[in-house]
Each structure stands twice: as structure tokens, then as C-alpha cells.
Write an enzyme that holds these catalytic residues in place. Structure first.
Site, PDB file in Angstrom:
ATOM      1  CG  ASP A   1      44.536  11.634  -8.058  1.00 40.83           C
ATOM      2  OD1 ASP A   1      44.619  11.640  -6.821  1.00 40.83           O
ATOM      3  OD2 ASP A   1      44.795  10.639  -8.763  1.00 40.83           O
TER       4      ASP A   1
ATOM      5  CB  CYS B   1      38.392   6.448 -17.752  1.00 36.64           C
ATOM      6  SG  CYS B   1      38.776   4.707 -17.995  1.00 36.64           S
TER       7      CYS B   1
ATOM      8  NE  ARG C   1      54.240   9.031  -5.707  1.00 41.07           N
ATOM      9  CZ  ARG C   1      52.991   9.101  -6.164  1.00 41.07           C
ATOM     10  NH1 ARG C   1      52.592  10.176  -6.797  1.00 41.07           N
ATOM     11  NH2 ARG C   1      52.158   8.101  -6.005  1.00 41.07           N
ATOM     12  CE1 TYR C   2      53.874   6.120  -0.848  1.00 44.34           C
ATOM     13  CE2 TYR C   2      53.638   5.624  -3.180  1.00 44.34           C
ATOM     14  CZ  TYR C   2      53.103   6.100  -1.996  1.00 44.34           C
ATOM     15  OH  TYR C   2      51.821   6.554  -1.968  1.00 44.34           O
TER      16      TYR C   2
ATOM     17  CE  LYS D   1      47.563   4.862  -4.315  1.00 46.59           C
ATOM     18  NZ  LYS D   1      48.957   4.800  -4.754  1.00 46.59           N
TER      19      LYS D   1
ATOM     20  CG  ASP E   1      48.272   9.320  -4.856  1.00 49.94           C
ATOM     21  OD1 ASP E   1      49.265   9.604  -4.144  1.00 49.94           O
ATOM     22  OD2 ASP E   1      48.289   8.434  -5.717  1.00 49.94           O
TER      23      ASP E   1
ATOM     24  NE  ARG F   1      50.033   7.520 -13.900  1.00 49.73           N
ATOM     25  CZ  ARG F   1      49.816   6.306 -13.368  1.00 49.73           C
ATOM     26  NH1 ARG F   1      49.362   5.330 -14.123  1.00 49.73           N
ATOM     27  NH2 ARG F   1      50.078   6.081 -12.097  1.00 49.73           N
TER      28      ARG F   1
ATOM     29  NE  ARG G   1      55.644   1.167  -2.211  1.00 52.82           N
ATOM     30  CZ  ARG G   1      54.834   1.556  -1.217  1.00 52.82           C
ATOM     31  NH1 ARG G   1      53.578   1.803  -1.442  1.00 52.82           N
ATOM     32  NH2 ARG G   1      55.288   1.685   0.008  1.00 52.82           N
TER      33      ARG G   1
ATOM     34  CB  CYS H   1      43.402   2.736 -22.143  1.00 53.94           C
ATOM     35  SG  CYS H   1      44.621   3.373 -20.991  1.00 53.94           S
TER      36      CYS H   1
ATOM     37  CB  CYS I   1      42.374   9.143 -17.372  1.00 56.36           C
ATOM     38  SG  CYS I   1      44.018   8.411 -17.321  1.00 56.36           S
TER      39      CYS I   1
HETATM   40  S1  SF4 Z   1      41.847   5.339 -15.975  1.00 59.61           S
HETATM   41 FE1  SF4 Z   1      43.285   6.150 -17.512  1.00 59.61          FE
HETATM   42  S2  SF4 Z   1      44.929   4.646 -17.573  1.00 59.61           S
HETATM   43 FE2  SF4 Z   1      43.185   3.643 -16.565  1.00 59.61          FE
HETATM   44  S3  SF4 Z   1      42.076   2.607 -18.234  1.00 59.61           S
HETATM   45 FE3  SF4 Z   1      41.131   4.599 -17.961  1.00 59.61          FE
HETATM   46  S4  SF4 Z   1      42.171   5.935 -19.439  1.00 59.61           S
HETATM   47 FE4  SF4 Z   1      43.437   4.110 -19.170  1.00 59.61          FE
END
Ligand code: SF4
Length: 392
Positions: free
Chosen positions: A301, A137, A120-121, A345, A338, A142, A124, A133, A140
């Protein structure tokens, strides 16, 4: 309530025996905190656990549930702002679909020249090495792919990504992300890091991992040896609250530091978790005290199913302003937004903000393009930012 049991010592064993559903969560809490189910159901968390149980199949089908014992051990059932439970307990509001929330608001997948690599940039790339994971979370960014088996690149796709990085001499940094790249084996990491270190134009390799927080036992001596071999490296970890800094996490940090790894932290500003001056102050000071530089504080986000965590940007700006001068400058991260659509960002409180009004926030990215974020409504919402005249 006191803690009665410690987690399994081997990281793979701990991962395999982690709680994977809400029945498991209750059982693990009982064992780890030496309480009964009725004790749990008389805490401030009872209602939220019951609501999650009632909607479990729908919630799990959107985003899996998993939590390790070492993370749960730090839970405070008697505290209604427990940062551990607050980040892992599914909430029925995740099923709401506000129009501005998207599966991939940062357009990471549409900036993929080869599978698993976002470019994207200009200088990088972000490489998603695993979608697993230790803990999932609820906020998250993603959710669309993290926790979903079979969505991470493997085999020839890893070779394809390496070939792309080799061919593009304008690239200077590779960020290993996911999911959690440290969920890969030491041997695979060794191979990937070795290949990247062999590319002349790559000046910086960064690993983004939440393992020091959620599964500190993953930071083994063997892993440290692998990382040491490919030094210098940067590891950006992800603590959101001082409650997460248990003795096992501190030991993981010490090990990483002993290998000469540059340690940074990124946090997400989360409603009900760390959206007070005291929470952020304690977090940033604890990190710097233990040799971890607070790097970014992210605005949450516009990802589908995380609105319960989103704090108004004005509130985030106020919090950061209040902290300046009250804690050492080196302990202050940069509060960033972001931009949706792949704008990248930008600092949240800066000349990048063109306008804030009832329609939302209009930010300008590093290329001068405008991006709009939806307003975050709160009952006592006040628009306090100076308005800067500019069209979208
Ligand atoms: S924020 Fe998303 S990618 Fe990061 S540890 Fe938690 S579940 Fe996994």
C-alpha cells in the site's frame, strides 16, 4: 554460521525478552546464531545495520522496533536477501516522505462508525482489537497506530463495537485484526468470540494474525481449546517467504488445523524479499503442502515510509502470470490492490484496471468509482500494460 540456542518456550516470556532496539538485535543475533559482533559486521548486512543504528532514534520514533527470538532464529546473516532481516531491520528510507504516501491511505480511520471498527464494505467490518504485535514489520500498512501503546480500543469501546455489530443486520462477517488480535489473552478472545458467535446475522468470523509466523509458541493448547469452542473460524495468517516456515511455525499450523480452523495466508509483494518467481513459487507451494491456502498477494500500500518495499504493479502481474500453469491452481493467491481512499480491494490484473501510464494506475472499484495509484518508478521501468481509454 549455525544456530546454537533456542528461544524461551513460554510465549509471554519470549515476548518480554524480545529484542526492542538495535543493540538488542545484535546481541540476540550473537546468542541465537553463535557469532560475535564482528562476525555480524562482516556479513552482507553490516552496512544496513550500521545505517539503521545511525538513524535509530528517528526511525524508532516513527515506528517501533521489536523482533522475537523464534523469528530471528530463522535469519540468514550470510544471505543478502535474508527475508527475516529484510522485513524487520529499520531503513533510513522510511524517513522519506513521497507526496503520494499517506499515514492512512485506505481511509480506514475515516470509515469508523465507532472507535476501533472500520465499516467500509457493506457486509463486513474490520475490528482492531490490539495494536501490539510480536514483530514489527517495516512495511506495515498500519504504522500510524500499530506499536503505539494506548491506541487500541478497550473496555467500553469493545462493548460499543459489539453493540454496533449487533444492531447492523446487514453485516455478515467480522474480521478481527490489529496489530495482532492473538496478542490478547485467551480469556478476552474467548469472550469476544463467544459474543460474536451469539449474533445471528454474523456468518463468518475471521482472525488475522501473524503469530504463527512471528511467535509460533502463542498457538498453545489452551488457545486451540478457545478457538475450537467457537468453531467454525477462519484464521488468515501472513507468511511472506518460505524462509519464515520454520519447524515451530509448522507445528503451530498443525495445531490450528487439528482444531478445524480454516487456514488461509495473505502475503505482501515485497521488493528484495519475495519479488522473484522462485521466492513466490516456493512460498505458495510450501503453504499448500502444509495445509494453508494462499489467499491474497497484496500490492504494497501507499503507506508513508514503505517505498523501499514497493514493486511495480506490472512486475507483480508478470510474476503471477508466470506462476500460473507452473504451480497448482489451488496454490495461487489472488494478486490484489487495496485502493487508496477506501475504494476496497480489486484484482490487480483485470478489467478493474482502466489505465496504466506514466501518471499512475487508474483502477475501478466494485461500485464503478475510479481510484488512482502513483506509479512505482524503477530505472529499467517499462509500461507494458495495455492502456484502456477512460478518464479519471
Ligand atoms: S504487518 Fe503490521 S500488523 Fe501485521 S504483524 Fe506486522 S507489524 Fe503487526
Amino acid at each position: 554460521m549455525h544456530t546454537a540456542h533456542t528461544p524461551a518456550s513460554n510465549w509471554q516470556k519470549e515476548l518480554q525478552s524480545s529484542a526492542r532496539d538495535l543493540r538488542g538485535l545484535i546481541e540476540h543475533l550473537q546468542r541465537l546464531h553463535d557469532v560475535t559482533e564482528s562476525d555480524i559486521m562482516s556479513t552482507p548486512w553490516a552496512k544496513r545495520i550500521a545505517a539503521a543504528v545511525k538513524n535509530e532514534s528517528q526511525l524508532q520514533s516513527r515506528f517501533r522496533f521489536a523482533v522475537t527470538d523464534s523469528y530471528l532464529l530463522r535469519a540468514r546473516l550470510d544471505h543478502d536477501r535474508c527475508a527475516i532481516l529484510g522485513q524487520v531491520l529499520p531503513d533510513p528510507t522510511e524517513l522519506d516522505d513521497p507526496v503520494f504516501e499517506l499515514d492512512d491511505p485506505l481511509a480506514e480511520d475515516s470509515h469508523m462508525p465507532v472507535p476501533g471498527l472500520t465499516h467500509r464494505y457493506p457486509d463486513r467490518v474490520l475490528w482492531y482489537l490490539s495494536h501490539n504485535c510480536a514483530v514489527y514489520c517495516r512495511f506495515c500498512m498500519r504504522k500510524r497506530k500499530v506499536s503505539k501503546a494506548g491506541t487500541a480500543p478497550a473496555g467500553d469501546q469493545i462493548a460499543q463495537a459489539l453493540a454496533y455489530i449487533r444492531e447492523h443486520s446487514e453485516l455478515h462477517e467480522v474480521i478481527l485484526s490489529g496489530g495482532d488480535p492473538l496478542s490478547l489473552s485467551d480469556a478476552t478472545l474467548d469472550e469476544i468470540l463467544g459474543a460474536l458467535k451469539g449474533i445471528d446475522h454474523i456468518m463468518s468470523v475471521r482472525i488475522h494474525s501473524r503469530m504463527p509466523v512471528t511467535l509460533p509458541a502463542r498457538i498453545t493448547e489452551e488457545l486451540i481449546e478457545v478457538l475450537r469452542r467457537h468453531s467454525p473460524l477462519t484464521l488468515v495468517t501472513h507468511f511472506n517467504h518460505a524462509q519464515e516456515l520454520g519447524e515451530d511455525s509448522l507445528e503451530a499450523i498443525r495445531r490450528l488445523r487439528s482444531a478445524g480452523i480454516l487456514l488461509l495466508n495473505q502475503s505482501v509483494l515485497l521488493k528484495g524479499i519475495n519479488d522473484t518467481q522462485e521466492d513466490l513459487r516456493e512460498l505458495f507451494l510450501s503453504l499448500i503442502k502444509n495445509g494453508v491456502k494462499p489467499y491474497y498477494l497484496h500490492q504494497c500500500d501507499e503507506v508513508r515510509g514503505v517505498s523501499q518495499f514497493r514493486v511495480p504493479i506490472e512486475r507483480g502481474i508478470e510474476l503471477m502470470k508466470d506462476l500460473r500453469g507452473r504451480i497448482p491452481g489451488i496454490a495461487l493467491p489472488l494478486y490484489v490492490v487495496d485502493l487508496p481512499g477506501g475504494g476496497g480491494k480489486v484484482p490487480a490484473d483485470s478489467s478493474y484496471l482502466r489505465r496504466a501510464d506514466a501518471e499512475g494506475y487508474v483502477y475501478e472499484n466494485y461500485e464503478g468509482h475510479a481510484y488512482v495509484l502513483a506509479p512505482t518508478y524503477e530505472s529499467s521501468h517499462q509500461w507494458t500494460l495495455p492502456l484502456k481509454g477512460a478518464d479519471r
